[in-house]
Design an enzyme around this catalytic site. Structure first.
Site, mmCIF file in Angstrom:
data_model
loop_
_atom_site.group_PDB
_atom_site.id
_atom_site.type_symbol
_atom_site.label_atom_id
_atom_site.label_comp_id
_atom_site.label_asym_id
_atom_site.label_seq_id
_atom_site.Cartn_x
_atom_site.Cartn_y
_atom_site.Cartn_z
ATOM 1 N N ASP A 51 0.839 -1.203 0.000
ATOM 2 C CA ASP A 51 0.000 0.000 0.000
ATOM 3 C C ASP A 51 0.878 1.259 0.000
ATOM 4 O OD1 ASP A 51 0.884 -0.224 2.597
ATOM 5 O OD2 ASP A 51 -1.093 0.008 3.529
ATOM 6 N N SER A 52 2.204 1.060 0.054
ATOM 7 C CA SER A 52 3.126 2.177 -0.166
ATOM 8 C C SER A 52 2.899 2.784 -1.553
ATOM 9 C CB SER A 52 4.581 1.705 -0.034
ATOM 10 O OG SER A 52 4.807 0.543 -0.803
ATOM 11 N N ASP A 90 -1.260 -6.011 -0.551
ATOM 12 C CA ASP A 90 -1.571 -5.417 0.750
ATOM 13 C C ASP A 90 -3.055 -5.128 0.896
ATOM 14 O OD1 ASP A 90 0.181 -4.951 2.844
ATOM 15 O OD2 ASP A 90 1.119 -3.208 1.883
ATOM 16 N N LYS A 120 -1.522 -9.287 2.579
ATOM 17 C CA LYS A 120 -0.791 -8.876 3.776
ATOM 18 C C LYS A 120 -1.627 -7.884 4.553
ATOM 19 C CE LYS A 120 2.952 -5.967 3.701
ATOM 20 N NZ LYS A 120 2.452 -4.841 4.499
ATOM 21 N N GLU A 122 -1.550 -5.453 8.443
ATOM 22 C CA GLU A 122 -0.712 -4.957 9.541
ATOM 23 C C GLU A 122 -1.354 -5.224 10.895
ATOM 24 O OE1 GLU A 122 0.365 -0.830 8.963
ATOM 25 O OE2 GLU A 122 1.051 -1.194 6.901
ATOM 26 N N GLU A 189 9.097 -4.580 10.453
ATOM 27 C CA GLU A 189 9.547 -3.270 9.936
ATOM 28 C C GLU A 189 10.015 -2.362 11.073
ATOM 29 O OE1 GLU A 189 6.863 -1.288 7.222
ATOM 30 O OE2 GLU A 189 8.118 0.514 7.178
HETATM 31 O O1 KIV Z 1 3.531 -1.188 1.644
HETATM 32 C C1 KIV Z 1 4.697 -1.604 1.641
HETATM 33 O O2 KIV Z 1 5.497 -1.302 0.751
HETATM 34 C C2 KIV Z 1 5.112 -2.462 2.740
HETATM 35 C C3 KIV Z 1 6.568 -2.815 2.809
HETATM 36 C C4 KIV Z 1 7.316 -1.664 3.310
HETATM 37 C C5 KIV Z 1 6.806 -4.035 3.615
HETATM 38 O O3 KIV Z 1 4.331 -2.836 3.538
#
Ligand code: KIV
Length: 286
Positions: A51-52, A90, A120, A122, A189
């Protein structure tokens, strides 16, 4: 651009990643687009559609700018460009925290609409119910503990975790909760090195470090950071393997000069009215 999707018989699945605990380190990178996925796919074990993307490609301040639709669109693009790597998408903030039912519905939508190998999310102890429910629905889950970008507003910034006895104990509890809930691996992280190494020794699923420890079972970086495309602050844990900022700025400068002095386009870049070439594609004609 003509697209030739990559093909291979071997797609790395979540189970294969799980079995790499303690083995050759897992190579992971984020990817958000078709061309970058094609370039990275032969070299990595896992591609994360993080989600970055909201910050890196869409210019949002935080990852809270990501939506389910945004993640699905980028997940589809990465799946089109990847044939071999395990692709994980994500779950964006707001798509899973409310309840196990909400988490399963969002995860099913991501997997149905992208065909990715897993999702994924969090959180540790607080999200164990969501992880267990998604796994029970047949979808592999990658955990994410330590510094949680979706919580930076609540945490008052990007704060390194594991600097007090209390947070060390909480991190270990999070790692164990994610493992017991059935995650196939977990991202650690922004966590003190020794703490990330200790977690890696203490749980049976692979740990993937980012600003964590060289002892983790694998490493992940944001692709734009890794190739030197990040224009703002580059985090301390990033190693830049290329300087694409300079390459792109230099190309743009030379292009601008060529257009202004009319040296581009040259004869090689324009079309004649020759009958012999009239049936050819634009890209084929010499
Ligand atoms: O969103 C992302 O890029 C991440 C990584 C930094 C692990 O969660």
């Amino acid at each position: 651009m003509a697209t030739k999707p990559p093909t291979t018989d071997i797609r790395i699945g979540a189970e294969l990643i799980r079995r790499r605990k303690g083995g050759i380190p897992l190579v992971c990178l984020t990817a958000y687009t078709y061309p970058v996925a094609r370039l990275l796919d032969p070299h990595v074990d896992l591609l994360l559609v993080g989600d970055s993307v909201a910050m890196v490609l869409h210019g949002h301040e935080t990852t809270l700018g990501a939506s389910l639709e945004m993640m699905i669109a980028h997940g589809q693009a990465v799946m089109r460009g990847s044939a071999r790597a395990c692709v994980v998408v994500d779950m964006p903030a707001g798509s899973y925290e409310e309840s196990a039912e909400q988490a399963v519905a969002s995860a099913l939508r991501i997997v149905d609409e992208t065909g990715c190998q897993g999702v994924k999310l969090e959180g540790g102890v607080d999200m164990a119910g969501q992880i267990a429910a998604i796994v029970a629905a047949g979808i592999p889950v990658m955990g994410h503990i330590g510094l949680l970008p979706q919580s930076v507003e609540r945490d008052g910034g990007y704060r390194i975790k594991g600097r007090t006895d209390e947070t060390v104990a909480a991190l270990m509890a999070d790692a164990r909760a994610v493992e017991e809930a059935g995650a196939f691996c977990v991202v650690i992280e922004g966590t003190v090195e020794a703490v990330a190494a200790d977690i890696t020794r203490s749980i049976a699923i692979p740990t993937i470090g980012i600003g964590a420890s060289g002892d983790c079972d694998g490493q992940i970086l944001v692709i734009d950071d890794m190739v030197g495309l990040t224009v703002d602050r580059v985090p301390k844990f990033v190693k830049e393997y290329a300087d694409l900022r300079r390459v792109i700025a230099n190309a743009a400068e030379r292009y601008a000069a060529d257009v202004r002095d009319r040296t581009f386009p040259a004869a090689a870049h324009v079309f004649s009215n020759s009958k012999a070439s009239s049936s050819k594609d634009v890209g084929d004609e010499a």
